[in-house]
Write a protein that holds these residues in place. Structure first.
Motif, PDB file in Angstrom:
ATOM      1  N   ARG A  51       0.841  -1.188   0.000  1.00  0.00           N
ATOM      2  CA  ARG A  51       0.000   0.000   0.000  1.00  0.00           C
ATOM      3  C   ARG A  51       0.883   1.247   0.000  1.00  0.00           C
ATOM      4  O   ARG A  51       2.084   1.188   0.319  1.00  0.00           O
ATOM      5  CB  ARG A  51      -0.924   0.029   1.223  1.00  0.00           C
ATOM      6  N   ASN A  74      -5.737   6.127  -2.612  1.00  0.00           N
ATOM      7  CA  ASN A  74      -6.523   5.214  -3.448  1.00  0.00           C
ATOM      8  C   ASN A  74      -6.127   5.339  -4.909  1.00  0.00           C
ATOM      9  O   ASN A  74      -5.359   6.228  -5.300  1.00  0.00           O
ATOM     10  CB  ASN A  74      -8.026   5.468  -3.266  1.00  0.00           C
ATOM     11  N   GLY A  75      -6.625   4.456  -5.714  1.00  0.00           N
ATOM     12  CA  GLY A  75      -6.261   4.422  -7.123  1.00  0.00           C
ATOM     13  C   GLY A  75      -6.621   5.686  -7.863  1.00  0.00           C
ATOM     14  O   GLY A  75      -5.901   6.110  -8.780  1.00  0.00           O
ATOM     15  N   ARG A  76      -7.720   6.341  -7.470  1.00  0.00           N
ATOM     16  CA  ARG A  76      -8.133   7.572  -8.149  1.00  0.00           C
ATOM     17  C   ARG A  76      -7.143   8.706  -7.898  1.00  0.00           C
ATOM     18  O   ARG A  76      -6.823   9.473  -8.806  1.00  0.00           O
ATOM     19  CB  ARG A  76      -9.527   7.971  -7.683  1.00  0.00           C
ATOM     20  N   ASP A  77      -6.636   8.802  -6.649  1.00  0.00           N
ATOM     21  CA  ASP A  77      -5.638   9.829  -6.334  1.00  0.00           C
ATOM     22  C   ASP A  77      -4.370   9.628  -7.156  1.00  0.00           C
ATOM     23  O   ASP A  77      -3.800  10.572  -7.699  1.00  0.00           O
ATOM     24  CB  ASP A  77      -5.295   9.792  -4.844  1.00  0.00           C
TER      25      ASP A  77
END
Length: 349
Positions: A51, A74-77
């Motif tokens: 992570r 997270n993946g969007r960031d």
């Protein structure tokens, strides 16, 4: 100080703080279910292969709040950051780089054999990116960093910075570019002159390049840099031996920043530090990048640190590029056999 190694080697463990044992027991029990906030802080300071957090937690975070939890990215960031990173042109381009060193048994012997430190290395680094270089000791990481920082000349290939071929520039033209590319070395003890006060070490490069106009302004900038890296302005009057290893590394960062660089090459700068100090230095690097708009070439053999810090990573073996990509793609489900072996060798992963 390496809890990953402790988990692999030890049967029982005692965790110490300020000269006292705060927790002891079987290593599996203590490291998997720590009771004391200090132990939880030590474990949380260590970056994870699985992570990436917004900022690494520190021991003090857990001592102040025993229920503290770091914020996981997270993946969007991550996707949003990458979209912004890779839209402009590259800041640095390494094209088919090759470096070899002569092998001699004694000084007067003629060169009959060469060792290839780098072979056909190519990649690019974008403005604002943290680009990692990973691999075993002796794989060519430091040589690559030194060639990029113009401390070594390549035998083959070229280094392009801001679309300029550095190997073709005259000395008078390369000088301003040297100011923009700075390097921070692994050993802060040998990076500082033991007889030079810290303030003078910061002032020296500013004087050399005639930055900030007046001597008074330079001294003000030196004090500001010390405070920016978490030290006090009056530390300028001290000598290097009066500081800890972590403080010395902060001083080396301040000295590199004194020339207002755009590209900072960090060569194993946290490898000798314990996990709590390491977390503080890594967080400091992120703060400095935000405040100064820096681009990092981040060299490390520690895949967990690479995973936490870097946007992309180049994995090297015996002077060649073995893999190139995003850390989560390379490390979580490695398809390359060499990368898989490196991941499997991470203690306590």
């Amino acid at each position: 100080h390496d809890l990953g190694v402790i988990s692999e080697i030890a049967d029982r463990v005692a965790v110490m703080r300020q000269g006292e044992i705060v927790e002891t027991g079987p290593v599996g029990e203590v490291l998997k279910n720590p009771v004391h906030a200090y132990t939880r802080g030590l474990l949380a300071c260590r970056p994870s292969l699985h992570r990436k957090v917004h900022r690494l937690p520190t021991v003090q975070d857990y001592l102040n709040d025993s229920a503290f939890q770091p914020m996981v990215l997270n993946g969007r960031d991550i996707a949003g950051r990458r979209q912004d990173l890779y839209s402009p042109s590259p800041l640095l381009e390494i094209r088919n780089l090759g470096v070899r060193f002569p092998v001699r048994r004694h000084f007067f012997e003629s060169t009959s054999r060469w060792v290839e430190a780098l072979r056909g290395v190519s990649f690019e680094v974008y403005p604002g990116e943290i680009f990692g270089i990973a691999g075993e000791s002796g794989c060519g990481k430091t040589t690559l960093g030194r060639v990029t920082g113009r401390l070594l000349s390549p035998n083959e290939g070229s280094v392009w910075y801001r679309r300029l071929n550095l190997d073709q520039l005259a000395s008078r033209d390369i000088r301003p570019i040297r100011r923009e590319i700075q390097m921070v070395f692994q050993d802060p003890y040998s990076s500082l002159n033991p007889r030079m006060r810290i303030g003078d070490a910061l002032l020296e490069p500013m004087r050399e390049y005639q930055l900030h106009g007046t001597e008074r302004r330079r001294r003000e900038m030196a004090a500001e840099l010390l405070e920016k890296v978490g030290l006090a302005a009056d530390h300028a009057q001290r000598l290097p031996h009066e500081f800890s290893g972590g403080q010395r590394q902060r001083i080396c960062l301040a000295r590199a920043l004194a020339l207002q660089p755009k590209l900072l090459i960090c060569d194993e700068i946290v490898s000798a530090l314990d996990v709590s100090v390491q977390a503080n230095i890594l967080n400091l690097l992120l703060d400095l990048q935000r405040d100064f708009g820096l681009t990092y070439l981040f060299i490390s053999h520690d895949l967990s640190v690479i995973r936490q810090m870097c946007d992309r990573v180049l994995v090297m073996q015996q002077g060649r590029v073995e893999a190139l990509g995003h850390p989560e793609d390379l490390f979580e489900n490695p398809e390359n056999d060499y990368v898989r072996a490196l991941v499997d060798a991470v203690p306590g992963k």
